[in-house]
Design a protein around this motif. Structure first.
Motif, PDB file in Angstrom:
ATOM      1  N   UNK A 124       0.851  -1.192   0.000  1.00 45.01           N
ATOM      2  CA  UNK A 124       0.000   0.000   0.000  1.00 45.01           C
ATOM      3  C   UNK A 124       0.887   1.242   0.000  1.00 45.01           C
ATOM      4  N   UNK A 125       0.703   2.036  -1.010  1.00 38.65           N
ATOM      5  CA  UNK A 125       1.453   3.278  -1.093  1.00 38.65           C
ATOM      6  C   UNK A 125       0.594   4.391  -0.503  1.00 38.65           C
ATOM      7  N   UNK A 126       0.990   4.925   0.643  1.00 37.98           N
ATOM      8  CA  UNK A 126       0.240   6.010   1.303  1.00 37.98           C
ATOM      9  C   UNK A 126       0.364   7.269   0.458  1.00 37.98           C
ATOM     10  N   UNK A 127      -0.717   7.906   0.118  1.00 40.38           N
ATOM     11  CA  UNK A 127      -0.642   9.120  -0.717  1.00 40.38           C
ATOM     12  C   UNK A 127       0.139  10.219  -0.027  1.00 40.38           C
ATOM     13  N   UNK A 128       0.845  10.947  -0.824  1.00 40.42           N
ATOM     14  CA  UNK A 128       1.650  12.043  -0.311  1.00 40.42           C
ATOM     15  C   UNK A 128       0.738  13.208   0.139  1.00 40.42           C
ATOM     16  N   UNK A 129       0.971  13.679   1.340  1.00 37.86           N
ATOM     17  CA  UNK A 129       0.189  14.805   1.889  1.00 37.86           C
ATOM     18  C   UNK A 129       1.144  15.884   2.394  1.00 37.86           C
ATOM     19  N   UNK A 130       0.624  17.045   2.456  1.00 41.73           N
ATOM     20  CA  UNK A 130       1.445  18.158   2.931  1.00 41.73           C
ATOM     21  C   UNK A 130       1.568  18.092   4.449  1.00 41.73           C
ATOM     22  N   UNK A 131       2.593  18.708   5.010  1.00 47.88           N
ATOM     23  CA  UNK A 131       2.753  18.678   6.475  1.00 47.88           C
ATOM     24  C   UNK A 131       1.624  19.379   7.220  1.00 47.88           C
ATOM     25  N   UNK A 132       0.930  20.257   6.571  1.00 51.93           N
ATOM     26  CA  UNK A 132      -0.143  20.962   7.283  1.00 51.93           C
ATOM     27  C   UNK A 132      -1.338  20.070   7.565  1.00 51.93           C
ATOM     28  N   UNK A 133      -1.548  19.051   6.672  1.00 50.93           N
ATOM     29  CA  UNK A 133      -2.705  18.171   6.863  1.00 50.93           C
ATOM     30  C   UNK A 133      -2.514  17.176   8.008  1.00 50.93           C
ATOM     31  N   UNK A 134      -1.304  17.023   8.492  1.00 47.63           N
ATOM     32  CA  UNK A 134      -1.071  16.045   9.559  1.00 47.63           C
ATOM     33  C   UNK A 134      -1.709  16.509  10.876  1.00 47.63           C
ATOM     34  N   UNK A 135      -1.882  17.812  10.997  1.00 39.71           N
ATOM     35  CA  UNK A 135      -2.477  18.329  12.238  1.00 39.71           C
ATOM     36  C   UNK A 135      -3.975  18.554  12.134  1.00 39.71           C
ATOM     37  N   UNK A 136      -4.540  18.117  10.986  1.00 38.84           N
ATOM     38  CA  UNK A 136      -5.980  18.301  10.790  1.00 38.84           C
ATOM     39  C   UNK A 136      -6.728  17.281  11.622  1.00 38.84           C
ATOM     40  N   UNK A 137      -7.829  17.700  12.232  1.00 41.78           N
ATOM     41  CA  UNK A 137      -8.623  16.784  13.051  1.00 41.78           C
ATOM     42  C   UNK A 137      -9.464  15.884  12.160  1.00 41.78           C
ATOM     43  N   UNK A 138      -9.882  14.740  12.729  1.00 41.46           N
ATOM     44  CA  UNK A 138     -10.643  13.761  11.956  1.00 41.46           C
ATOM     45  C   UNK A 138     -12.057  14.240  11.655  1.00 41.46           C
ATOM     46  N   UNK A 139     -12.579  15.217  12.421  1.00 43.21           N
ATOM     47  CA  UNK A 139     -13.946  15.675  12.191  1.00 43.21           C
ATOM     48  C   UNK A 139     -14.036  16.675  11.052  1.00 43.21           C
ATOM     49  N   UNK A 140     -12.936  17.207  10.632  1.00 40.13           N
ATOM     50  CA  UNK A 140     -12.962  18.209   9.570  1.00 40.13           C
ATOM     51  C   UNK A 140     -13.185  17.544   8.215  1.00 40.13           C
ATOM     52  N   UNK A 141     -13.432  18.381   7.235  1.00 44.50           N
ATOM     53  CA  UNK A 141     -13.658  17.859   5.882  1.00 44.50           C
ATOM     54  C   UNK A 141     -12.392  17.255   5.310  1.00 44.50           C
ATOM     55  N   UNK A 142     -11.250  17.917   5.543  1.00 46.23           N
ATOM     56  CA  UNK A 142      -9.989  17.381   5.030  1.00 46.23           C
ATOM     57  C   UNK A 142      -9.647  16.052   5.697  1.00 46.23           C
ATOM     58  N   UNK A 143      -9.892  15.973   7.027  1.00 44.74           N
ATOM     59  CA  UNK A 143      -9.586  14.725   7.726  1.00 44.74           C
ATOM     60  C   UNK A 143     -10.465  13.582   7.253  1.00 44.74           C
ATOM     61  N   UNK A 144     -11.769  13.860   7.050  1.00 46.12           N
ATOM     62  CA  UNK A 144     -12.645  12.791   6.572  1.00 46.12           C
ATOM     63  C   UNK A 144     -12.236  12.326   5.167  1.00 46.12           C
ATOM     64  N   UNK A 145     -11.826  13.252   4.310  1.00 52.73           N
ATOM     65  CA  UNK A 145     -11.381  12.878   2.958  1.00 52.73           C
ATOM     66  C   UNK A 145     -10.133  11.994   3.004  1.00 52.73           C
ATOM     67  N   UNK A 146      -9.198  12.331   3.896  1.00 46.59           N
ATOM     68  CA  UNK A 146      -7.981  11.535   4.016  1.00 46.59           C
ATOM     69  C   UNK A 146      -8.298  10.137   4.547  1.00 46.59           C
ATOM     70  N   UNK A 147      -9.175  10.027   5.564  1.00 45.14           N
ATOM     71  CA  UNK A 147      -9.538   8.706   6.099  1.00 45.14           C
ATOM     72  C   UNK A 147     -10.258   7.867   5.045  1.00 45.14           C
ATOM     73  N   UNK A 148     -11.121   8.543   4.266  1.00 42.14           N
ATOM     74  CA  UNK A 148     -11.817   7.799   3.209  1.00 42.14           C
ATOM     75  C   UNK A 148     -10.835   7.231   2.179  1.00 42.14           C
ATOM     76  N   UNK A 149      -9.813   7.988   1.882  1.00 40.44           N
ATOM     77  CA  UNK A 149      -8.810   7.508   0.924  1.00 40.44           C
ATOM     78  C   UNK A 149      -8.032   6.326   1.501  1.00 40.44           C
ATOM     79  N   UNK A 150      -7.682   6.408   2.787  1.00 46.76           N
ATOM     80  CA  UNK A 150      -6.968   5.303   3.426  1.00 46.76           C
ATOM     81  C   UNK A 150      -7.818   4.026   3.455  1.00 46.76           C
ATOM     82  N   UNK A 151      -9.113   4.165   3.808  1.00 43.80           N
ATOM     83  CA  UNK A 151      -9.996   2.996   3.845  1.00 43.80           C
ATOM     84  C   UNK A 151     -10.153   2.378   2.449  1.00 43.80           C
ATOM     85  N   UNK A 152     -10.203   3.220   1.455  1.00 46.72           N
ATOM     86  CA  UNK A 152     -10.322   2.714   0.095  1.00 46.72           C
ATOM     87  C   UNK A 152      -9.103   1.892  -0.312  1.00 46.72           C
ATOM     88  N   UNK A 153      -7.913   2.401  -0.002  1.00 47.11           N
ATOM     89  CA  UNK A 153      -6.686   1.650  -0.318  1.00 47.11           C
ATOM     90  C   UNK A 153      -6.615   0.330   0.466  1.00 47.11           C
TER      91      UNK A 153
END
Length: 807
Positions: free
Chosen positions: A597-626
């Motif tokens: 599994x190749x984890x998609x490249x993300x910017x350092x700013x997204x690492x501090x995003x909370x899971x309830x935000x829109x960006x966090x939900x999009x990232x989790x959805x991508x991980x679950x899909x992979x």
């Protein structure tokens, strides 16, 4: 059981080798110090002949290698299939054997006899026999072996230009050697009898006197002894440079041993098909063969009573006094139609000249392979059985001893052109049996080895038979080693009931030594094929620089017939029904594991995003899909595969358990037979001891040590026998007749006596007085003869009594 057999071999090995047990090291054969020497050869490879074979194997556990640099023989003990089933290990250091005389020729070929007691050292300028059991030298620990020269007055004379073309051991004798030389003479030497004069000599004349033929085409090239099949065991096949093949039959070394069943089959065949033939020529030829068999093997005449206890039979020295062997040939191809009636014995498919020949017996088929200098192999099979043929009226030259026992023979073998007839496929067998026709050839294939071009000389080819699979033939040539497997055998397929079509042989390269398109010299100097009793086969090759290569050869599934599926248009191998399931049950994709599994490249700013935000939900959805695409789907595939192939796995496991149970049963049977075998061996040893004791008692009898009669005593005995049989009865009848006449003359009647007295009283007759004096002298002579005859009768009676007492 395999471990037990190899354990016995290792126990017996130190007793046969002078090397101490603690100094022996088992290494892979290719890494043996003999073949990994850092010193280069003493001669350049260009000085070597085109082909050499300096390796030999005794068929059991010893490998022999002739070292051309040190002029010695290495005896290497080998273990086949230990510790791995496909490995070949050798004992280090090897045993060094040296001849007790200096060899004045370069050794090109070595060959060992069947019992492993003698080794043949052969070169273009010499021939020696090296006996392998010698004395150990105290200087360097080597073994000095007795080495003798064979035929020194014929082949090694200073003014003689006769070259040795081919040498071979006879399969039915450990002391007989066949030699074909450039003077067109085939000789058989008996090493235990005479090393100078041959035991048998056959002068080959393939061309009739006065006939025109190219001189280069009548030069012999190679020969081969026949195999154990009817009259093939008494046959010698001779190849000439134009590719023509001739047969000499029967040739039997004096004292050679043959199977009793084979001789009985030959004898019954001659009586069944030869004597009962309506053709007078067939009856005459079969009568000659039967008389030769009965004289060479006297036990064959009492086969009904004495043959049941015989397993082998020994040949007696014998030759027909008024006939010489016919050189049968040249062998021609079987004709399939009227257009092929005038075809020559060699086809136009082969190029160059014939260089070597091989006879191979596979089941019921006699295979003849001819190698040509152009790189082609001509593979033929005998389409009919070999039968002996003699030229009546050409007596051989015999050498006998003082007791008229045959010690040697020589004969001129001529080819009879009137017996060369065309044999067709639809011709009945009754029209060719025992008529003296040479057997025809059935062409199986022409194999092109595609040898590299060689400048200045022709290519040479050596051929060998695989000891494990007789259908495979190895060829050693300038380009390396090739393997030819025969897939079609006409007689074997016919007897087995298989209706197979004719298939061409398969050619596989085993070892390639050609660096480019052209090749000037062959770097290989040794070749041998090894095999064990478990079905494994190896090829051992040695280069000119003494580098060894060991290759495992596959023997399974090489002879399976090809099956063509007309619906799928594909060629598949017929497999047994037990192997319907594929060998690889789980696919290669599942065995390789899930994809990374190749984890998609993300910017350092997204690492501090909370899971309830829109960006966090999009990232989790991508991980679950992979994760779902790689791991969950992979788990579903594994589950489906295991569930689908579960019954197949169970079937394979059950089959393995069944085979394991069968193997255990066979092991138990082998152990039971092994104990019975030990009992039989003990009984045989006891019987041998009893026979030895009985022989000692028989040797101690008084009649054994009796001296034989001298020549004068034998002559006197024959005279006494002549008197006792003929003259004594005549003398007795003569004495009786004269005695009766004497009695009649001595006692005349009374009237005659009185009348004679009256005559005497009147006058005396002088004639009567002279008759009486003659009668008296005759009576005295008769009495002397009678007394002498009585003395002779007494001598005869005493001689007869002595003879009866000696019995």
């Amino acid at each position: 059981m395999r471990f037990n057999f190899e354990l016995e071999e290792t126990k017996a090995e130190p007793s046969r080798s002078a090397t101490p047990k603690d100094e022996v090291e088992w290494v892979p054969l290719q890494n043996h110090p003999v073949f990994t020497s850092t010193t280069g050869p003493a001669h350049e490879p260009t000085d070597f002949p085109a082909l050499r074979n300096l390796l030999a194997w005794d068929g059991a556990s010893r490998l022999y290698f002739w070292d051309s640099d040190e002029l010695c023989l290495h005896r290497i003990s080998v273990r086949l299939g230990e510790p791995e089933p496909t490995s070949v290990f050798a004992a280090s250091p090897s045993k060094v054997l040296k001849p007790d005389v200096k060899l004045n020729f370069a050794v090109n070929k070595i060959s060992i006899n069947s019992n492993g007691s003698a080794l043949l050292l052969y070169g273009s300028d010499g021939l020696c026999i090296m006996y392998l059991y010698g004395r150990t030298s105290s200087a360097d620990g080597t073994t000095i072996c007795r080495t003798v020269t064979v035929g020194s007055q014929i082949y090694l004379s200073g003014t003689n230009v006769i070259r040795i073309l081919q040498v071979s051991w006879h399969a039915s004798s450990d002391t007989h050697l066949g030699i074909l030389s450039s003077d067109s003479v085939f000789r058989i030497f008996h090493l235990s009898s005479d090393l100078i004069q041959p035991e048998q000599a056959y002068y080959l004349q393939p061309v009739q006197p006065g006939s025109s033929r190219n001189a280069t085409s009548i030069c012999p090239v190679d020969f081969s002894f026949g195999g154990d099949h009817l009259w093939d065991c008494f046959s010698v096949f001779i190849l000439f440079s134009d590719g023509s093949i001739y047969i000499l039959c029967p040739i039997v070394p004096f004292g050679s041993v043959y199977k009793w069943e084979s001789i009985v089959d030959i004898y019954n065949d001659a009586q069944t098909f030869g004597l009962k033939s309506p053709n007078s020529v067939a009856v005459s030829n079969s009568n000659l063969a039967i008389s030769w068999l009965e004289a060479t093997f006297p036990e064959i005449s009492g086969q009904a009573t004495d043959g049941a206890d015989l397993s082998v039979i020994r040949a007696r020295p014998y030759a027909l006094f008024d006939s010489s062997l016919s050189l049968q040939g040249p062998l021609r191809k079987v004709s399939r139609g009227e257009d092929e009636a005038d075809l020559a014995f060699r086809g136009a498919e082969c190029e160059g000249r014939a260089v070597s020949f091989l006879y191979n017996l596979v089941s019921k088929d006699s295979i003849l392979v001819t190698a040509w200098s152009g790189g082609q192999l001509q593979i033929d099979a005998l389409a009919d059985e070999i039968q002996p043929v003699w030229n009546v009226g050409c007596p051989p030259r015999l050498r006998v001893d003082s007791n008229d026992n045959i010690r040697g023979l020589a004969m001129i073998c001529e080819s009879t052109s009137d017996k060369l007839s065309t044999v067709k496929l639809d011709q009945p067998l009754d029209s060719t049996l025992w008529l003296g026709h040479p057997p025809p050839l059935l062409r199986l294939a022409i194999v092109d080895l595609a040898l590299p071009k060689k400048t200045g000389s022709d290519s040479l080819v050596m051929m060998f038979i695989d000891p494990l699979m007789l259908e495979r033939i190895y060829t050693l040539h300038d380009g390396g080693i090739d393997s030819i497997v025969l897939h079609y055998l006409p007689f074997t397929s016919q007897i087995s009931g298989k209706n197979e079509t004719m298939r061409t042989p398969s050619v596989h390269p085993v070892l390639s030594t050609c660096q480019g398109e052209f090749s000037s010299q062959s770097p290989l100097s040794g070749f041998v094929s090894l095999s064990d009793s478990f079905g494994y086969s190896w090829v051992v090759a040695v280069t000119a620089s003494q580098e060894c290569a060991v290759l495992e050869m596959k023997t399974l599934n090489l002879l399976l017939p090809l099956h063509v599926d007309t619906e799928k248009k594909s060629v598949l191998l017929e497999e047994p029904k037990e192997r319907d399931t594929p060998d690889i049950i789980i696919s290669k994709e599942l065995l390789g594991g899930p994809k990374v599994v190749l984890v998609p490249q993300t910017s350092p700013n997204l690492r501090s995003v909370s899971a309830d935000s829109i960006e966090g939900r999009s990232m989790l959805h991508e991980y679950f899909k992979l994760f779902h695409e790689n791991y969950v789907e992979y788990a579903h595939k594994v589950y489906f595969e295991l569930k689908h192939h579960g019954p197949h796995l169970k079937r394979i496991i059950d089959d393995q358990h069944g085979r394991l149970g069968g193997a255990k049963q066979r092991l138990l049977q082998v152990e039971e037979k092994y104990s019975d075998l030990e009992d039989r061996i003990n009984d045989a040893v006891q019987m041998q001891n009893q026979l030895e004791e009985r022989l000692k008692r028989l040797r101690s009898l008084p009649g054994v040590h009796k001296k034989p009669l001298s020549r004068a005593e034998r002559d006197f005995k024959s005279q006494l026998g002549h008197f006792s049989g003929v003259e004594l009865d005549a003398l007795r009848s003569t004495v009786n007749a004269l005695s009766a006449r004497m009695r009649r003359q001595a006692q005349p009647p009374k009237g005659i006596v009185s009348y004679q007295k009256k005559l005497i009283s009147r006058r005396k007759d002088p004639v009567q007085e002279s008759q009486i004096s003659q009668l008296k002298s005759c009576l005295e002579k008769l009495s002397l003869v009678n007394s002498e005859n009585s003395k002779k009768v007494k001598l005869v009676e005493s001689a007869l009594k002595n003879q009866e007492s000696s019995r």
